[in-house]
Design an enzyme around this catalytic site. Structure first.
Site, PDB file in Angstrom:
ATOM      1  N   SER A  15       0.829  -1.215   0.000  1.00  0.00           N
ATOM      2  CA  SER A  15       0.000   0.000   0.000  1.00  0.00           C
ATOM      3  C   SER A  15       0.865   1.267   0.000  1.00  0.00           C
ATOM      4  CB  SER A  15      -0.981   0.003   1.175  1.00  0.00           C
ATOM      5  OG  SER A  15      -0.312   0.184   2.389  1.00  0.00           O
ATOM      6  N   ASN A  16       2.031   1.204   0.611  1.00  0.00           N
ATOM      7  CA  ASN A  16       2.924   2.380   0.553  1.00  0.00           C
ATOM      8  C   ASN A  16       3.448   2.582  -0.869  1.00  0.00           C
ATOM      9  OD1 ASN A  16       3.473   3.831   3.216  1.00  0.00           O
ATOM     10  ND2 ASN A  16       3.476   1.684   3.836  1.00  0.00           N
ATOM     11  N   HIS A 112       8.508   3.115   9.015  1.00  0.00           N
ATOM     12  CA  HIS A 112       8.274   2.253  10.178  1.00  0.00           C
ATOM     13  C   HIS A 112       7.003   2.731  10.888  1.00  0.00           C
ATOM     14  CE1 HIS A 112       9.339  -0.407  13.464  1.00  0.00           C
ATOM     15  NE2 HIS A 112       8.982   0.562  14.278  1.00  0.00           N
ATOM     16  N   GLN A 176      -1.392   7.747   7.533  1.00  0.00           N
ATOM     17  CA  GLN A 176      -0.337   8.763   7.652  1.00  0.00           C
ATOM     18  C   GLN A 176       0.936   8.314   6.946  1.00  0.00           C
ATOM     19  OE1 GLN A 176      -1.287  11.691   8.699  1.00  0.00           O
ATOM     20  NE2 GLN A 176      -3.253  10.708   9.098  1.00  0.00           N
ATOM     21  N   GLU A 177       1.223   6.999   6.986  1.00  0.00           N
ATOM     22  CA  GLU A 177       2.403   6.485   6.269  1.00  0.00           C
ATOM     23  C   GLU A 177       2.327   6.882   4.805  1.00  0.00           C
ATOM     24  OE1 GLU A 177       3.436   2.333   6.777  1.00  0.00           O
ATOM     25  OE2 GLU A 177       2.475   2.268   8.729  1.00  0.00           O
TER      26      GLU A 177
HETATM   27  C1  GRF Z   1       3.875  -0.728   6.793  1.00  0.00           C
HETATM   28  O1  GRF Z   1       3.161  -0.654   7.995  1.00  0.00           O
HETATM   29  C2  GRF Z   1       5.278  -0.217   6.988  1.00  0.00           C
HETATM   30  O2  GRF Z   1       5.366   0.796   7.935  1.00  0.00           O
HETATM   31  C3  GRF Z   1       6.002  -1.444   7.470  1.00  0.00           C
HETATM   32  O3  GRF Z   1       5.442  -2.503   6.741  1.00  0.00           O
HETATM   33  C4  GRF Z   1       4.108  -2.162   6.354  1.00  0.00           C
HETATM   34  C5  GRF Z   1       4.038  -2.302   4.864  1.00  0.00           C
HETATM   35  O4  GRF Z   1       2.750  -2.112   4.380  1.00  0.00           O
HETATM   36  N1  GRF Z   1       7.442  -1.282   7.310  1.00  0.00           N
HETATM   37  P1  GRF Z   1       2.501  -2.019   2.816  1.00  0.00           P
HETATM   38  O5  GRF Z   1       3.086  -3.299   2.194  1.00  0.00           O
HETATM   39  O6  GRF Z   1       3.157  -0.798   2.292  1.00  0.00           O
HETATM   40  O7  GRF Z   1       1.000  -1.983   2.659  1.00  0.00           O
END
Ligand code: GRF
Length: 216
Positions: A15-16, A112, A176-177
């Site tokens: 998702s990021n 993180h 928020q990420e």
């Molecule tokens: C996120 O919570 C990130 O902070 C952690 O791993 C997760 C990855 O999520 N390092 P996605 O694969 O980006 O949805």
């Protein structure tokens, strides 16, 4: 402005990665994803990349179990072949070795889901709830040789509510990420990040002066 070439390392749902792709496509982020690499063949992140015509590679880590640096040497080759300038770890579930770090000095970012240096490692939302802290959040930092220890670029604070579960808290932090990862990449692309010791100074950053948050 010159576009920064990204290499994104993933292991899961991505998702990021998606948030970064969306910001680039909307013209909000002066970047280009040159390659996405996953250590898991079934990472949904690979599919997300392919849907946007981004080169997506799976390289299994089995066989490298005792030779993590050989796996990282493979990553370095692929990243360099694609002229990657900035490496973004986005849910990449491997500890990286000096082989990768030395090839991209101060050019690897990680996200993180906690306010580092509190709660490094895994299962951090549970750790935050168990500890009873009133705020958690997320952090984008440069990667150094420690685990979640590198210089911090940006953090978002998320209050913890009485009825929060691991899932509800993770969901609010994730929102928020998705904002701060792109913002960190943007600041990098603009050349606004300066590492001084453990601190990252941001030229023309909109730092909040003399404000505070209360919970409750
Ligand atoms: C996120 O919570 C990130 O902070 C952690 O791993 C997760 C990855 O999520 N390092 P996605 O694969 O980006 O949805």
């Amino acid at each position: 402005m010159k576009k920064v070439k990204l290499g994104v390392l993933v292991s899961g749902r991505g998702s990021n990665l998606q948030a970064i792709i969306d910001n680039i496509e909307r013209g909000r982020l002066p970047a280009e994803i040159a390659v996405v690499i996953s250590d898991q063949h079934d990472a949904y992140a690979l599919e997300r990349a392919r849907k946007h015509n981004i080169s997506a590679i799976h390289m299994s880590a089995t066989g490298f179990k005792r030779k993590r640096d050989e796996y990282d040497a493979f990553l370095v080759t692929e990243l360099q072949k694609n002229n990657v300038e900035l490496v973004c770890l986005a849910g990449f579930m491997r500890i990286i070795t000096p082989t990768l770090i030395k090839a991209f000095p101060n050019r690897i970012l990680n996200i993180h889901p906690a306010l580092l240096p509190a709660f490094p490692g895994l299962h951090v939302q549970k750790a935050a709830l168990d500890h009873g802290v009133k705020f958690s959040g997320c952090t984008v930092h440069f990667v150094d040789e420690g685990m979640d220890t590198g210089p911090i670029i940006i953090q978002a604070v998320v209050p913890i509510l009485d009825n929060d579960t691991e899932d509800s808290l993770s969901e609010r932090i994730l929102k928020q990420e998705h904002k701060i990862y792109s913002r960190a990449i943007h600041l990098y692309a603009e050349g606004k990040l300066k590492i001084v010791g453990k601190r990252v100074l941001v030229t023309d950053g909109k730092t909040i002066a003399d404000e505070f948050l209360l919970n409750p």
